[in-house]
Design an enzyme around this catalytic site. Sequence first.
Site, mmCIF file in Angstrom:
data_model
loop_
_atom_site.group_PDB
_atom_site.id
_atom_site.type_symbol
_atom_site.label_atom_id
_atom_site.label_comp_id
_atom_site.label_asym_id
_atom_site.label_seq_id
_atom_site.Cartn_x
_atom_site.Cartn_y
_atom_site.Cartn_z
ATOM 1 C CE LYS A 1 4.341 -10.681 33.529
ATOM 2 N NZ LYS A 1 3.987 -11.807 34.404
ATOM 3 C CB SER B 1 17.041 2.427 25.836
ATOM 4 O OG SER B 1 16.880 2.738 24.466
ATOM 5 N N GLY C 1 21.215 -1.198 21.479
ATOM 6 C CA GLY C 1 22.544 -1.265 22.077
ATOM 7 C C GLY C 1 22.900 -2.680 22.488
ATOM 8 C CB ALA C 2 24.907 -3.925 25.357
ATOM 9 C CB ALA C 3 19.460 -4.735 25.372
ATOM 10 C CB THR D 1 17.619 -1.456 29.279
ATOM 11 O OG1 THR D 1 18.172 -0.358 28.545
ATOM 12 C CG2 THR D 1 16.265 -1.844 28.724
ATOM 13 C CE1 TYR D 2 17.476 5.226 27.776
ATOM 14 C CE2 TYR D 2 19.243 3.887 28.670
ATOM 15 C CZ TYR D 2 18.778 4.780 27.729
ATOM 16 O OH TYR D 2 19.603 5.213 26.727
#
Length: 128
Positions: free
Chosen positions: A9, A25, A73-75, A57-58
């Site tokens: 974390k 990502s 991207g979308a994030a 995501t990754y």
Amino acid sequence: MFRTMMNGKIHRARVTEANLDYVGSITIDQDILDEVDMIANEKVQIVNNNNGARLETYIIPGERGSGVICLNGAAARLVQKGDVVIIISYKLIAEEQVKSHVPKVAIMNENNQIVDMIGTEPEATVYS
């Protein structure tokens, strides 16, 4: 039987960039990844403390020592530069190993530097 347990974390990292035009990502400083046992292409959950958004995501490793935390991207629609996020990885652990499992939790400062490493999160502990 296996249980899904928190493995690593990154607590209260600051988003340094949100890049809508990237493929996707999250880019994270490789030094931080090493400390919390996260690797390239690993699935992570991201929680945005500023707006409550949660996403998966990754990981893409970022430049060592850069402090980069960049949602791509979308994030990038769910975060803004300067937002405080929590990034969590999980792993499947055999039932007989659950009690001995200790996650790696990095407590971050406002410059995305690790100020503390903890293995368990005490009840009612507040890091800000």
